[in-house]
Design a protein around this motif. Structure first.
Motif, PDB file in Angstrom:
ATOM      1  N   ASN A 116      84.622  46.672  21.541  1.00 55.66           N
ATOM      2  CA  ASN A 116      83.488  47.043  20.698  1.00 55.66           C
ATOM      3  C   ASN A 116      82.175  47.070  21.465  1.00 55.66           C
ATOM      4  O   ASN A 116      81.310  47.912  21.191  1.00 55.66           O
ATOM      5  N   LEU A 161      77.450  42.846  17.119  1.00 59.57           N
ATOM      6  CA  LEU A 161      76.610  43.868  17.746  1.00 59.57           C
ATOM      7  C   LEU A 161      75.140  43.699  17.366  1.00 59.57           C
ATOM      8  O   LEU A 161      74.245  43.906  18.190  1.00 59.57           O
ATOM      9  N   GLU A 209      79.920  50.434  22.160  1.00 55.88           N
ATOM     10  CA  GLU A 209      78.493  50.458  21.846  1.00 55.88           C
ATOM     11  C   GLU A 209      77.651  50.912  23.040  1.00 55.88           C
ATOM     12  O   GLU A 209      76.453  51.138  22.907  1.00 55.88           O
TER      13      GLU A 209
END
Length: 239
Positions: free
Chosen positions: A22, A112, A26
């Motif tokens: 992830n 995030l 990103e």
């Protein structure tokens, strides 16, 4: 602009893959290490913009890694991963020099968002933070203290005071009622939420850290402790 580099120190394979996947998706350049001692060595000998550090690690636990990193002069921002409701881990991690924490299990969106927030705060050293705010931006000013809620930034005497997110939220709650005693329960509910399981020691640790950052080498802003009750923010007016 160079790619942002993130070091993940996590020994649980599934979680390590999830974090790496992830973060890479990103746009971050991600390095994964599954051992405490190796993670410390990697952090000290290579440049990273952010470290995501698990507490339970083989060889050297996360607290030891973080402590040795800070003792060696490492200033890379660190987000620690802690177990749910493990208040002692959060407290110890913050004392060791963590910039933020995430409790397991957590969602990708939260990870995030926290990574982005920490990077945004800690990358401001080279930016002209003294610029005037835009017309629409809210600014809270008390004496020489200025709080920018939308940026999660604080300046004192026109100098940036680097705060962790929860430290900022504690300060924001205090400045809204200067000179008024705010109970620990009020701070706990306002900053951590009514459903937070941890105890009031978490509040005390954050206030202690916040006090040191605001009162260092000056006396214009003080956070007074009211024994058995809570805290109040005092701002000395210029004479």
């Amino acid at each position: 602009m160079s790619e942002i580099k993130v070091l993940v120190i996590e020994d649980e394979p599934t979680l390590a893959r999830l974090l790496s996947y992830n973060l890479t998706l990103e746009g971050y350049e991600t390095t994964v290490v599954d051992h405490g001692s190796q993670g410390l060595h990697t952090a000290l000998h290579h440049h990273f913009d952010l470290i995501i550090l698990d507490i339970m690690l083989p060889g050297m636990n996360g607290f030891e890694v973080l402590t040795k990193l800070r003792q060696a002069g490492g200033k890379t921002p660190v987000i620690i991963l802690t177990a749910r409701n493990a208040e002692e881990e959060v407290v110890q991690g913050l004392k060791c020099g963590a910039d933020d924490y995430i409790t397991k299990p957590f969602g990708v969106a939260e990870l995030l968002a926290r990574a982005s927030a920490v990077l945004r705060r800690t990358s401001n050293d080279g930016l002209p933070l003294g610029l005037e705010p835009s017309r629409d931006e809210k600014v809270i000013t008390l004496g020489e203290l200025s709080i920018y809620p939308e940026r999660y930034e604080v300046t004192l005497h026109n100098e940036l005071i680097p705060l962790r997110p929860k430290e900022f939220e504690v300060l924001l709650h205090l400045v809204q009622r200067p000179g008024t005693v705010i109970t620990r329960d009020d701070l706990m509910n306002a900053v951590w939420g009514f459903d937070y399981i941890g105890g009031q020691r978490t509040v005390d640790v954050h206030v202690s850290s916040l006090r040191k950052k605001l009162e260092m080498n000056q006396q214009s802003v003080q956070i007074d402790s009211i024994r058995g009750v809570g805290y109040k923010l005092m701002v000395q007016k210029n004479k």
